[in-house]
Write an enzyme that holds these catalytic residues in place. Structure first.
Site, PDB file in Angstrom:
ATOM      1  N   HIS A  58      17.420   6.850 -48.478  1.00 57.11           N
ATOM      2  CA  HIS A  58      19.068   7.099 -48.459  1.00 57.11           C
ATOM      3  C   HIS A  58      19.995   5.889 -47.897  1.00 57.11           C
ATOM      4  O   HIS A  58      21.133   5.525 -48.299  1.00 57.11           O
ATOM      5  CB  HIS A  58      19.485   8.374 -47.772  1.00 57.11           C
ATOM      6  CG  HIS A  58      19.295   8.509 -46.231  1.00 57.11           C
ATOM      7  ND1 HIS A  58      18.260   8.296 -45.342  1.00 57.11           N
ATOM      8  CD2 HIS A  58      20.399   8.181 -45.283  1.00 57.11           C
ATOM      9  CE1 HIS A  58      18.449   8.526 -44.290  1.00 57.11           C
ATOM     10  NE2 HIS A  58      19.708   8.238 -44.081  1.00 57.11           N
ATOM     11  N   ASP A  59      19.289   5.527 -46.938  1.00 59.71           N
ATOM     12  CA  ASP A  59      19.959   4.129 -46.224  1.00 59.71           C
ATOM     13  C   ASP A  59      19.396   2.715 -46.756  1.00 59.71           C
ATOM     14  O   ASP A  59      19.637   1.720 -46.237  1.00 59.71           O
ATOM     15  CB  ASP A  59      20.023   4.201 -44.845  1.00 59.71           C
ATOM     16  CG  ASP A  59      20.823   4.925 -44.224  1.00 59.71           C
ATOM     17  OD1 ASP A  59      22.010   5.371 -44.695  1.00 59.71           O
ATOM     18  OD2 ASP A  59      20.899   5.370 -42.893  1.00 59.71           O
ATOM     19  N   LYS A  62      21.744  -0.398 -46.404  1.00 58.58           N
ATOM     20  CA  LYS A  62      21.735  -1.107 -45.169  1.00 58.58           C
ATOM     21  C   LYS A  62      20.818  -2.322 -44.956  1.00 58.58           C
ATOM     22  O   LYS A  62      21.120  -3.368 -44.183  1.00 58.58           O
ATOM     23  CB  LYS A  62      21.616  -0.285 -43.975  1.00 58.58           C
ATOM     24  CG  LYS A  62      22.441   0.804 -43.784  1.00 58.58           C
ATOM     25  CD  LYS A  62      22.073   1.943 -42.606  1.00 58.58           C
ATOM     26  CE  LYS A  62      23.352   2.606 -42.565  1.00 58.58           C
ATOM     27  NZ  LYS A  62      23.133   3.451 -41.001  1.00 58.58           N
ATOM     28  N   HIS A  87      27.372   0.709 -47.893  1.00 58.05           N
ATOM     29  CA  HIS A  87      25.628   0.743 -48.149  1.00 58.05           C
ATOM     30  C   HIS A  87      25.424   1.924 -49.387  1.00 58.05           C
ATOM     31  O   HIS A  87      24.645   1.746 -49.753  1.00 58.05           O
ATOM     32  CB  HIS A  87      25.171   0.908 -46.857  1.00 58.05           C
ATOM     33  CG  HIS A  87      25.165   2.336 -45.993  1.00 58.05           C
ATOM     34  ND1 HIS A  87      26.305   2.566 -45.226  1.00 58.05           N
ATOM     35  CD2 HIS A  87      24.306   3.331 -46.291  1.00 58.05           C
ATOM     36  CE1 HIS A  87      25.991   3.703 -44.908  1.00 58.05           C
ATOM     37  NE2 HIS A  87      24.836   4.456 -45.448  1.00 58.05           N
ATOM     38  N   HIS A 111      25.395  10.388 -49.870  1.00 59.90           N
ATOM     39  CA  HIS A 111      25.116  11.067 -48.417  1.00 59.90           C
ATOM     40  C   HIS A 111      26.115  11.064 -47.392  1.00 59.90           C
ATOM     41  O   HIS A 111      25.937  11.721 -46.255  1.00 59.90           O
ATOM     42  CB  HIS A 111      23.718  10.622 -47.995  1.00 59.90           C
ATOM     43  CG  HIS A 111      23.754   9.148 -47.581  1.00 59.90           C
ATOM     44  ND1 HIS A 111      23.536   8.113 -48.272  1.00 59.90           N
ATOM     45  CD2 HIS A 111      23.629   8.573 -46.173  1.00 59.90           C
ATOM     46  CE1 HIS A 111      23.518   6.835 -47.498  1.00 59.90           C
ATOM     47  NE2 HIS A 111      23.733   7.074 -46.090  1.00 59.90           N
ATOM     48  N   HIS A 112      27.204  10.158 -47.474  1.00 61.83           N
ATOM     49  CA  HIS A 112      28.331  10.077 -46.603  1.00 61.83           C
ATOM     50  C   HIS A 112      29.500  11.096 -46.957  1.00 61.83           C
ATOM     51  O   HIS A 112      30.569  10.832 -46.579  1.00 61.83           O
ATOM     52  CB  HIS A 112      28.658   8.918 -46.304  1.00 61.83           C
ATOM     53  CG  HIS A 112      27.749   8.222 -45.274  1.00 61.83           C
ATOM     54  ND1 HIS A 112      27.620   8.399 -43.860  1.00 61.83           N
ATOM     55  CD2 HIS A 112      26.712   7.149 -45.578  1.00 61.83           C
ATOM     56  CE1 HIS A 112      26.584   7.859 -43.135  1.00 61.83           C
ATOM     57  NE2 HIS A 112      25.935   7.005 -44.270  1.00 61.83           N
ATOM     58  N   ASP A 140      20.570  13.939 -41.864  1.00 57.97           N
ATOM     59  CA  ASP A 140      21.111  12.665 -41.295  1.00 57.97           C
ATOM     60  C   ASP A 140      21.830  12.709 -40.052  1.00 57.97           C
ATOM     61  O   ASP A 140      21.713  12.034 -38.978  1.00 57.97           O
ATOM     62  CB  ASP A 140      21.879  12.057 -42.791  1.00 57.97           C
ATOM     63  CG  ASP A 140      22.234  10.626 -42.419  1.00 57.97           C
ATOM     64  OD1 ASP A 140      21.509   9.856 -41.414  1.00 57.97           O
ATOM     65  OD2 ASP A 140      23.115  10.086 -43.081  1.00 57.97           O
TER      66      ASP A 140
HETATM   67 FE   FE2 Z   1      23.892   6.115 -44.441  1.00 60.89          FE
END
Ligand code: FE2
Length: 231
Positions: A58-59, A62, A87, A111-112, A140
């Site tokens: 998911h990240d 980054k 990201h 996801h954000h 998360d």
């Molecule tokens: Fe994230």
């Protein structure tokens, strides 16, 4: 010469681990929580696998955000905040190139997003956010709260659950938060304290399901990720 096909999500995690170790460990815990909740709900294997792989990746965006921004203890400048908020979209682009399927791409991109439309990148609201994404978003947030930060100590499992329950109606899916509240505390404690092996999300049948859901991708993609200069 054609690059050999790589079909193992762990190869990607190895790259993330090398460049962004805290992102990798966070992602493994989110996957462990997500898989556990999916099992608790009795979700089918394919859905559990989407949650597992989506959580692990998911990240991934980054990787393209400078490390000094990710670890900056103070307030971010507007420019830095913009870079950080990019990201999900950058991760979506990377994972799409790697051939991951729509459910996993949704998790990376959304996801954000938040229940009350206060999230990013698109300000989606409530049911417009795919429900598997909502599972990952809550896990998360839970892992972020139970992990130490430069500006605060880690919250206890109980404190983090209470905080999320208070905010559930506004920011997070209440259905998923109620699932988190019903998860056995021993499970949450074990994952939070690094005893990942008991809940390790990397074993079979995950690999086979991933292969079935993923078009072939090559070591060239991983080499691209390694060669990014914005570390
Ligand atoms: Fe994230």
């Amino acid at each position: 010469m054609t690059s050999p096909v790589v079909r193992d999500v762990n190869s990607i995690l190895d790259v993330i681990e090398a460049k962004r170790p805290t992102v990798a460990s966070h992602s493994r815990r989110v996957a462990a929580y997500g898989v556990q909740l999916a099992a608790q709900y009795g979700l089918p294997d394919a859905m559990r696998e989407t949650i597992r792989v989506g959580s692990l990746l998911h990240d991934i965006g980054k990787m393209l955000v400078p490390a000094r921004i990710l670890s900056k203890p103070g307030r971010l400048t507007e420019q830095e905040w913009h870079a950080l908020q990019s990201h999900p979209e950058r991760g979506f682009d990377m994972a799409e190139r790697l051939g991951f399927d729509a459910g996993i791409l949704d998790i990376i991109l959304c996801h954000h997003e938040r229940n009350d439309s206060s999230g990013y990148p698109d300000g989606l609201e409530g049911n417009a956010i795919p429900w598997m994404v909502r599972i990952v978003s809550v896990m998360d947030a839970f892992d972020a709260l139970t992990s130490p930060r430069t500006y605060r100590a880690a919250l206890s499992v109980d404190a983090a659950r209470t905080l999320l329950a208070r905010e559930a109606v506004d920011r997070y899916c209440p259905w998923v938060v109620s699932g988190l509240l019903s998860m056995p505390r021993t499970t949450l404690d074990a994952v939070a304290h690094g005893e990942l092996d008991r809940y390790r999300p990397d074993g079979p049948p995950g690999h086979e399901v991933l292969c079935a859901a993923t078009t072939p991708w090559t070591t060239a993609c991983l080499d691209d990720m390694r060669s990014v200069t914005a570390w």
